[in-house]
Write a protein that holds these residues in place. Structure first.
Motif, PDB file in Angstrom:
ATOM      1  N   SER A  14       0.795  -1.224  -0.066  1.00 49.25           N
ATOM      2  CA  SER A  14       0.086   0.138  -0.073  1.00 49.25           C
ATOM      3  C   SER A  14       0.686   1.248  -0.183  1.00 49.25           C
ATOM      4  N   MET A  15       1.936   1.130   0.852  1.00 51.39           N
ATOM      5  CA  MET A  15       2.851   2.710   0.800  1.00 51.39           C
ATOM      6  C   MET A  15       3.489   2.597  -0.503  1.00 51.39           C
ATOM      7  N   HIS A  16       3.823   1.764  -1.234  1.00 49.67           N
ATOM      8  CA  HIS A  16       4.483   1.665  -2.579  1.00 49.67           C
ATOM      9  C   HIS A  16       3.589   2.412  -3.516  1.00 49.67           C
ATOM     10  N   GLN A  17       2.379   1.784  -3.455  1.00 52.80           N
ATOM     11  CA  GLN A  17       1.230   2.442  -4.348  1.00 52.80           C
ATOM     12  C   GLN A  17       0.771   3.704  -4.160  1.00 52.80           C
ATOM     13  N   GLU A  18       0.777   4.207  -2.908  1.00 51.33           N
ATOM     14  CA  GLU A  18       0.377   5.692  -2.458  1.00 51.33           C
ATOM     15  C   GLU A  18       1.525   6.498  -3.022  1.00 51.33           C
ATOM     16  N   LEU A  19       2.893   6.153  -2.865  1.00 57.02           N
ATOM     17  CA  LEU A  19       4.027   6.798  -3.255  1.00 57.02           C
ATOM     18  C   LEU A  19       4.104   7.023  -4.750  1.00 57.02           C
ATOM     19  N   GLN A  20       3.679   5.851  -5.236  1.00 56.49           N
ATOM     20  CA  GLN A  20       3.574   5.994  -7.051  1.00 56.49           C
ATOM     21  C   GLN A  20       2.527   7.132  -7.652  1.00 56.49           C
ATOM     22  N   ASP A  21       1.361   6.785  -6.692  1.00 57.18           N
ATOM     23  CA  ASP A  21       0.226   7.745  -7.052  1.00 57.18           C
ATOM     24  C   ASP A  21       0.648   9.366  -6.805  1.00 57.18           C
ATOM     25  N   LEU A  22       1.327   9.537  -5.969  1.00 59.59           N
ATOM     26  CA  LEU A  22       1.833  10.808  -5.561  1.00 59.59           C
ATOM     27  C   LEU A  22       2.858  11.534  -6.507  1.00 59.59           C
ATOM     28  N   GLY A  23       3.480  10.530  -7.307  1.00 62.45           N
ATOM     29  CA  GLY A  23       4.581  10.957  -8.188  1.00 62.45           C
ATOM     30  C   GLY A  23       5.982  10.850  -7.613  1.00 62.45           C
ATOM     31  N   THR A  24       5.947  10.307  -6.114  1.00 64.09           N
ATOM     32  CA  THR A  24       7.288  10.194  -5.560  1.00 64.09           C
ATOM     33  C   THR A  24       8.264   9.519  -6.058  1.00 64.09           C
ATOM     34  N   GLU A  25       9.582   9.893  -6.202  1.00 65.12           N
ATOM     35  CA  GLU A  25      10.522   9.021  -6.799  1.00 65.12           C
ATOM     36  C   GLU A  25      10.994   8.132  -5.743  1.00 65.12           C
ATOM     37  N   ILE A  26      11.070   6.837  -5.999  1.00 72.44           N
ATOM     38  CA  ILE A  26      11.693   5.765  -4.964  1.00 72.44           C
ATOM     39  C   ILE A  26      13.116   5.530  -5.239  1.00 72.44           C
ATOM     40  N   VAL A  27      13.905   6.064  -4.553  1.00 69.70           N
ATOM     41  CA  VAL A  27      15.410   6.290  -4.669  1.00 69.70           C
ATOM     42  C   VAL A  27      16.369   5.118  -4.068  1.00 69.70           C
ATOM     43  N   ALA A  28      15.441   4.486  -3.019  1.00 69.41           N
ATOM     44  CA  ALA A  28      16.073   3.059  -2.486  1.00 69.41           C
ATOM     45  C   ALA A  28      15.015   2.327  -1.959  1.00 69.41           C
ATOM     46  N   ASN A  29      15.202   1.072  -2.016  1.00 70.40           N
ATOM     47  CA  ASN A  29      14.228   0.047  -1.658  1.00 70.40           C
ATOM     48  C   ASN A  29      14.934  -1.043  -0.804  1.00 70.40           C
ATOM     49  N   GLU A  30      14.774  -1.283   0.460  1.00 72.66           N
ATOM     50  CA  GLU A  30      15.738  -2.210   1.202  1.00 72.66           C
ATOM     51  C   GLU A  30      14.512  -3.050   2.113  1.00 72.66           C
ATOM     52  N   THR A  31      14.963  -4.395   1.915  1.00 66.55           N
ATOM     53  CA  THR A  31      14.004  -5.274   2.825  1.00 66.55           C
ATOM     54  C   THR A  31      14.886  -6.017   3.897  1.00 66.55           C
ATOM     55  N   PHE A  32      14.104  -6.614   4.853  1.00 71.04           N
ATOM     56  CA  PHE A  32      14.953  -7.431   6.016  1.00 71.04           C
ATOM     57  C   PHE A  32      14.009  -8.352   6.626  1.00 71.04           C
ATOM     58  N   PRO A  33      14.551  -9.397   7.356  1.00 69.10           N
ATOM     59  CA  PRO A  33      13.482 -10.384   8.040  1.00 69.10           C
ATOM     60  C   PRO A  33      13.020  -9.882   9.180  1.00 69.10           C
ATOM     61  N   THR A  34      11.951 -10.277   9.841  1.00 65.91           N
ATOM     62  CA  THR A  34      11.203 -10.032  11.000  1.00 65.91           C
ATOM     63  C   THR A  34      12.419  -9.782  12.145  1.00 65.91           C
ATOM     64  N   SER A  35      13.253 -10.743  12.522  1.00 61.84           N
ATOM     65  CA  SER A  35      14.274 -10.740  13.497  1.00 61.84           C
ATOM     66  C   SER A  35      15.227  -9.974  13.456  1.00 61.84           C
ATOM     67  N   GLU A  36      15.341  -9.043  12.458  1.00 63.67           N
ATOM     68  CA  GLU A  36      16.736  -8.457  12.108  1.00 63.67           C
ATOM     69  C   GLU A  36      16.639  -7.021  13.276  1.00 63.67           C
ATOM     70  N   THR A  37      17.938  -7.070  13.537  1.00 56.48           N
ATOM     71  CA  THR A  37      18.329  -5.829  14.411  1.00 56.48           C
ATOM     72  C   THR A  37      19.351  -4.930  14.087  1.00 56.48           C
ATOM     73  N   GLU A  38      20.051  -5.272  12.978  1.00 60.73           N
ATOM     74  CA  GLU A  38      20.994  -4.510  12.464  1.00 60.73           C
ATOM     75  C   GLU A  38      20.735  -3.867  10.992  1.00 60.73           C
ATOM     76  N   PHE A  39      20.804  -2.775  10.917  1.00 64.90           N
ATOM     77  CA  PHE A  39      20.433  -2.118   9.758  1.00 64.90           C
ATOM     78  C   PHE A  39      21.314  -1.169   9.215  1.00 64.90           C
ATOM     79  N   ARG A  40      22.714  -1.126   9.659  1.00 70.05           N
ATOM     80  CA  ARG A  40      23.654  -0.138   9.176  1.00 70.05           C
ATOM     81  C   ARG A  40      23.966  -0.167   7.732  1.00 70.05           C
ATOM     82  N   ALA A  41      23.999  -1.526   7.180  1.00 68.29           N
ATOM     83  CA  ALA A  41      24.119  -1.598   5.776  1.00 68.29           C
ATOM     84  C   ALA A  41      23.306  -0.956   4.926  1.00 68.29           C
TER      85      ALA A  41
END
Ligand code: 1QQ
Length: 391
Positions: free
Chosen positions: A200-227
């Motif tokens: 839904s977030m992705h769709q809303e941003l596209q509808d607004l014409g916002t350019e998505i310049v980074a797209n990152e994923t992680f698993p539920t248990s992740e706690t280290e996000f510096r990379a």
């Protein structure tokens, strides 16, 4: 298991009045659950059993503990009104899918509840609602916001604002207020709710014409996000749009702020929690979130609720408490509508509730189980949720 409202003697009586099962596995209509009078004057002699599966331990306990309190407050208040006595049977799923499935089975088979509330996470609901549906037990979700929940079956309802509806308001409102042109997105791609919300977030941003310049994923248990955060920093995004549960959100936002990434962060339903704000301290400033409830809504019912909650539990209410409180009142309203606590009657009347006044504002439930209500868009200022539109 905790039982409230009736003592052991009454519980023993309940066991002898077990309902009759039809060949379909669903309960036959039970005359003792049909009362006399209607609405506020409805009187039903039999105790009405409401089961609830909540996450009282583990990752979702930040919401579950408030839900327990909101629910117990509502049941206490309802039991003080004359006419209907409710027994609340509460099970803790410990934020674990298998535990949630067996907790639901206990409520359906051991307790033969007349209605159910919960579970805390959509992730569990996608499995446990099938059982509630098969047993013909009307079930009201209180924080199950992922797309597709009411579609599980005709007995499945929710008084939890769908995340796609919240985001359709919060993302444009955040854009109007923060004036971003580029966005970085990050999401937990294992959990049902965070994945659904991300779409839904992705769709809303596209509808607004916002350019998505980074797209990152992680698993539920992740706690280290510096990379991932380094990539987001390098992308030069104006805003970070994040779909995560609190277990990841707290370290993620802290690490971002420690790395000097001070762009606004827009989040999903898990952000609607004072536990999160308390944990993030200054890092939560300017978080924007769309939700189902605001402490600032000054209806008579909401003022009374926030005061009673504070008095009972010595802490302010939150959205999760408000939704749980609403679910109990919603089921009570549906029972009183035809003064009948049989499962099919509750289901039919839930689907007819229209502009029912609650602490969330007026809510309407469609016959197929979906809620309609106005969302509230909030931003964290000085450690408190504040209505964004009121700025
Ligand atoms: C869902 C949610 C969670 C954030 C509730 C705690 O919205 O699982 O649908």
């Amino acid at each position: 298991m905790r039982r409230t409202a009736v003592g052991l003697a009454a519980a023993a009586t309940l066991m002898t009045s077990a309902c009759v099962q039809s060949s379909s596995g669903k309960a036959e209509e039970d005359d003792t659950l049909i009362g006399t009078g209607t609405g506020a004057n409805c009187t039903i002699d039999e105790v009405v059993k409401i089961g609830a599966v909540l996450s009282l331990d583990g990752g979702a306990a930040f919401a579950g503990s408030y839900q327990q309190q909101g629910l117990e407050l509502a049941i206490d208040e309802l039991n003080q009104k004359s006419g209907i006595t409710y027994e609340l049977i509460l099970e803790d799923d410990k934020t674990d899918l298998q535990t949630s499935i067996s907790a639901t089975e206990k409520l359906l088979e051991r307790d033969e509840v007349h209605a159910m509330i919960g579970p805390t996470l959509s992730n569990m609901a996608f499995s446990t609602y099938e059982d509630a549906q098969d047993a013909g037990v009307p079930t009201v979700g209180i924080s199950t916001t992922a797309a597709g929940i009411p579609e599980i079956g005709e007995y499945i309802f929710r008084v939890s604002l769908p995340e796609e509806v919240a985001l359709a308001s919060s993302i444009p409102a955040a854009e109007a207020s923060l004036e971003f042109e580029t966005a970085a997105v990050m999401h937990d791609n294992e959990d049902e709710f965070t994945t659904s919300a991300f779409e839904s977030m992705h769709q809303e941003l596209q509808d607004l014409g916002t350019e998505i310049v980074a797209n990152e994923t992680f698993p539920t248990s992740e706690t280290e996000f510096r990379a991932q955060l380094t990539k987001i920093d390098e992308s030069g995004a104006d805003v970070l749009v994040l779909s995560a549960l609190p277990g990841a959100t707290i370290p993620l936002v802290k690490q971002a702020r420690e790395m000097g990434i001070d762009i606004p962060i827009v989040g999903g339903n898990a952000f609607n929690s004072p536990v999160m704000i308390g944990n993030l301290e200054d890092a939560s400033e300017n978080l924007v979130v769309g939700g189902a409830w605001s402490a600032e809504a000054d209806t008579e019912g909401n003022i009374a609720f926030t005061e009673s909650f504070q008095d009972a539990y010595d802490r302010p209410a939150d959205q999760f408490a408000a939704q749980a409180y609403t679910a109990a009142y919603t089921i009570d309203e549906a029972i009183r509508a035809s003064c009948n606590a049989n499962r099919d009657s509750i289901r039919t009347e839930l689907g007819r509730l229209s502009d029912f006044e609650t602490v969330l504002g007026p809510i309407t439930l469609s016959p197929d189980g979906e809620i309609t209500q106005d969302p509230y868009i909030q931003i964290v200022k000085d450690g408190e949720f504040t209505l964004l539109n009121a700025e």
